[in-house]
Design a protein around this motif. Structure first.
Motif, PDB file in Angstrom:
ATOM      1  N   SER A  28       0.861  -1.179   0.000  1.00  0.00           N
ATOM      2  CA  SER A  28       0.000   0.000   0.000  1.00  0.00           C
ATOM      3  C   SER A  28       0.900   1.233   0.000  1.00  0.00           C
ATOM      4  CB  SER A  28      -0.896  -0.005   1.232  1.00  0.00           C
ATOM      5  OG  SER A  28      -0.106   0.179   2.394  1.00  0.00           O
ATOM      6  N   GLN A 111      -0.790  -0.641  -9.903  1.00  0.00           N
ATOM      7  CA  GLN A 111      -1.918  -0.965  -9.044  1.00  0.00           C
ATOM      8  C   GLN A 111      -2.381  -2.387  -9.309  1.00  0.00           C
ATOM      9  OE1 GLN A 111      -5.275   1.587  -9.687  1.00  0.00           O
ATOM     10  NE2 GLN A 111      -6.089   1.219  -7.655  1.00  0.00           N
ATOM     11  N   SER A 115      -6.183  -7.162  -5.328  1.00  0.00           N
ATOM     12  CA  SER A 115      -6.050  -6.952  -3.885  1.00  0.00           C
ATOM     13  C   SER A 115      -7.055  -5.915  -3.403  1.00  0.00           C
ATOM     14  CB  SER A 115      -4.641  -6.466  -3.534  1.00  0.00           C
ATOM     15  OG  SER A 115      -3.691  -7.422  -3.902  1.00  0.00           O
ATOM     16  N   LYS A 119      -3.461  -0.971  -3.508  1.00  0.00           N
ATOM     17  CA  LYS A 119      -2.179  -1.643  -3.366  1.00  0.00           C
ATOM     18  C   LYS A 119      -1.498  -1.725  -4.718  1.00  0.00           C
ATOM     19  CE  LYS A 119      -3.183  -4.029   0.810  1.00  0.00           C
ATOM     20  NZ  LYS A 119      -3.189  -5.245   1.557  1.00  0.00           N
TER      21      LYS A 119
END
Length: 131
Positions: A28, A111, A115, A119
């Motif tokens: 993240s 990206q 998820s 993240k």
């Protein structure tokens, strides 16, 4: 043999592993942005006069330091370039590049849509051909 300076130690940590290294995994922004801030601070403290590039396929503004840190970095950088493509479609991608007489580092993130949350699959290297 002389003891290595802080910038040499930081570069060794990036190349190897440990607390100063960017993990090569799904992260993240809260996990990789502090690493970018540490690299920027190292460039300022060591007076490296870096060339900095921030790029994002969406908006690069979120990659930048804020407030006094931003002003300090822009003052001490030889050149700083910020590129945003302003695309809206996923996935977002970003890149941070720093080049100076004592440090060369390329970080890239894309990206991950699988998820939950925001993240990114991240990679980074002192060798631009790897990233």
């Amino acid at each position: 043999m002389a003891e290595p300076g802080r910038s040499q130690l930081q570069m060794m940590l990036v190349q190897q592993a440990g607390l100063g290294a960017l993990p090569l995994s799904i992260l993240s922004p809260e996990n990789f942005l502090p690493f970018i801030r540490d690299v920027e601070q190292l460039a300022v403290e060591e007076r490296l006069a870096p060339v900095l590039v921030y790029w994002s396929s969406h908006s690069a503004a979120w990659l930048l330091p804020t407030g006094a840190r931003f002003k300090e970095l822009m003052r001490d950088a030889f050149c700083a370039s910020i590129f945003s493509e302003e695309r809206q479609e996923p996935p977002d991608e970003w890149c941070f590049l720093i080049e100076s007489r004592g440090l060369c580092l390329v970080l890239y993130g894309q990206q991950t849509l699988e998820s939950p949350g925001q993240k990114y699959q991240c990679s980074g290297s002192m060798d631009p051909q790897i990233v």
